[in-house]
Design an enzyme around this catalytic site. Structure first.
Site, mmCIF file in Angstrom:
data_model
loop_
_atom_site.group_PDB
_atom_site.id
_atom_site.type_symbol
_atom_site.label_atom_id
_atom_site.label_comp_id
_atom_site.label_asym_id
_atom_site.label_seq_id
_atom_site.Cartn_x
_atom_site.Cartn_y
_atom_site.Cartn_z
ATOM 1 N N ASP A 31 -8.783 -4.657 -5.948
ATOM 2 C CA ASP A 31 -8.283 -3.955 -4.762
ATOM 3 C C ASP A 31 -9.128 -2.707 -4.547
ATOM 4 O OD1 ASP A 31 -6.705 -2.309 -2.946
ATOM 5 O OD2 ASP A 31 -4.996 -3.583 -3.433
ATOM 6 N N HIS A 86 -7.323 -5.861 -0.285
ATOM 7 C CA HIS A 86 -6.282 -4.854 -0.422
ATOM 8 C C HIS A 86 -4.913 -5.506 -0.233
ATOM 9 C CE1 HIS A 86 -4.178 -1.164 -0.334
ATOM 10 N NE2 HIS A 86 -4.082 -1.041 0.980
ATOM 11 N N SER A 135 0.835 -1.186 0.000
ATOM 12 C CA SER A 135 0.000 0.000 0.000
ATOM 13 C C SER A 135 0.881 1.252 0.000
ATOM 14 C CB SER A 135 -0.948 -0.068 1.200
ATOM 15 O OG SER A 135 -2.036 0.793 1.056
#
Length: 514
Positions: A455, A483, A223
């Site tokens: 995602d 995610h 991320s």
């Protein structure tokens, strides 16, 4: 991971952004160890101490301002799980995202995250980036103020709480709260908020590489952690051994643009959640036989309108479970399939009994609100880093227009995401000056970029764009939900592990499917 405040702050415990401005080319080409003012930092040794059973903890120091290494210093907290094998490759440095996510916490779960061979061959090392957690943390509002900030609901004239069309009075109050948040950051954190951008974190990471004794950095960033890795490839490409960037963030765009783009990812993930729910016998979104995904989404929309008009029952505390807090609870479902059963329970209780307690608790997961001190810092760090890296427009009209426009394509979350970027409109400009003009990672060896097709927080297109932007980027795709991908799919895990262990990169465009 990450989510800024929904309508209340900039949605970014999810957003993980990067930056775009000037960087000194000489800073990139120079060998930092050879630079006199930084030599003392690169020559440090960490005094490791046993902590939490099999782990070791320590700290090292970095300059708050790399342009003034003789000035104030910051202390960076690190934690490692020593390699279980006798002849380790070196260190694998990890970051879970955010901004505001703790690398120390991520390493604590190393036995569940990494396979046996990786644990044998690498010391798994996590660090809290500057301004985060135990590393000279930045603070803004206190917990009570944050509850008001993050739970603020923009009212609309029709009573639906639709943030695409807020009343003037409600918008004026929202602007006031955002300005107060920025003022609180300045008062509680001072000069530090000018030095928490990702370019500085990447410089800290190179100091950590040297302090760990590694000639080349081996790194796994998820991320927002992909932004750290991409910045590192740009600034220190010659020092890269292997970089895995999982759940890639956008490397270009202002905060408002990225928030609007992110709405597309959440909409895709929402449809996957609703479709799965409708296939179950007890789905609260199935209002009769033959319900479609659109019908299920509309049912969530009805619940949001009901919560805007009359807050749901709260069996936990005295917070008002309004539309904003219901949105946050549903949002949690979109991060991982593991949350889907609990979110279905929360929706069932909310729709059938008017009880929003479970949804409130799920929303709290995004901010780690069970620990009020961590809650304070995670939100502060999230906003501070995002606003430093990706300045937002200074004109309020831009946010109003974006909220109206994205409300047509992503009505459930889009307007809230657009308004969530507003904090950056008031962020000090001097805190946004140390950003990297362009990131292409020129000179770095192959960099593995991993993208998940559905995602939520980092849309798949961002992974495609990062792999294309990095000169040596290699794209690995997982056709799945949730995610980030590593740790969720055996195909992805095998290819990533081979790259980490042997620097054996998969073919560009490889796809892992369920």
């Amino acid at each position: 991971m990450g989510a800024k405040g929904w309508t209340g702050a900039a949605l970014a415990i999810v957003l993980l952004a990067t930056g775009c401005a000037e960087a000194d080319q000489a800073d990139r080409d120079a060998a930092p160890e050879a630079a006199g003012p930084l030599a003392a930092f690169y020559g440090q040794e960490i005094a490791w101490e046993d902590c939490d059973g099999d782990f070791q903890c320590g700290t090292f120091e970095v300059p708050m301002d790399y342009d003034d290494p003789s000035g104030p210093r910051l202390e960076i907290a690190v934690k490692r799980l020593p390699a279980s094998g006798g002849d380790p490759v070196g260190s694998l440095v990890v970051n879970p995202g955010g901004p505001g996510g703790s690398g120390l916490d991520y390493v604590s779960g190393a036995f569940l995250t990494f396979g046996e061979e990786v644990l044998e061959q690498f010391d798994i090392v996590g660090f809290d980036p500057r301004g985060v957690g135990q590393s000279s943390p930045v603070y803004c509002m206190d917990s009570v103020e944050l509850d008001e900030f993050l739970g603020f609901q923009l009212d609309s004239a029709d009573g639906s709480g639709d943030p695409a069309a807020p009343t003037d009075a409600s918008l004026e109050e929202f602007v006031r709260l955002n300005r107060e948040f920025v003022q609180a950051c300045q008062e509680r954190s001072g000069e530090l908020i000018h030095h928490v951008g990702t370019a500085d974190v990447a410089r800290d990471l190179d100091v950590l590489r040297a302090v760990l004794g590694d000639d080349g950095l081996t790194y796994l960033g998820k991320s927002y952690g992909t932004s750290i890795g991409a910045h590192y490839a740009e600034l220190f490409g010659e020092n890269v051994r292997a970089l895995v960037l999982d759940g890639a963030v956008a490397l270009d765009g202002d905060q408002l643009e990225l928030s609007v783009e992110q709405a597309g990812g959440f909409t895709t993930a929402l449809r996957a959640f609703v479709e799965d729910c409708l296939g179950l016998p007890d789905c609260p979104l199935a209002d009769g036989d033959g319900a479609t995904v659109e019908d299920g989404i509309a049912r969530i929309g009805d619940l949001l309108e009901q919560a805007a008009a009359e807050p749901l029952v709260n069996r936990l505390d005295d917070r008002e479970i309004n539309r904003t807090r219901v949105e946050l609870g549903v949002l949690t479902a979109l991060y991982s399939e593991s949350f889907w059963p609990e979110v279905r329970t929360g929706l069932t209780e909310a729709i059938e009994d008017g009880d929003g307690t479970v949804l409130l608790q799920l929303g709290d997961v995004l901010y780690g609100r069970d620990d009020e001190d961590a809650y304070e810092n995670s939100v502060a760090a999230l906003v501070a880093v995002n606003c430093a890296d990706n300045p937002g427009p200074r004109d309020l009209d831009a946010y109003e227009e974006a909220a109206r426009t994205v409300g047509q394509t992503a009505p459930l979350f889009g307007p809230s995401l657009a308004w969530g970027a507003l904090t950056c409109a008031y962020w000090p400009e001097e805190a946004q000056e140390d950003r990297v003009a362009e990131i292409d990672g020129d000179g770095a060896p192959p960099v593995l970029v991993v993208g998940t097709t559905r995602d939520s927080a980092t849309p798949y297109q961002w992974a495609e764009e990062m792999a294309e932007t990095l000169d040596s980027g290699v794209l690995l795709t997982w056709e799945g939900d949730g995610h980030t991908a590593y740790g969720s799919d055996s195909c992805v895990d095998g290819l990533v592990d081979a790259y980490l262990l042997e620097v054996r990169v998969p073919e560009d465009g490889t796809v892992c499917a369920l």
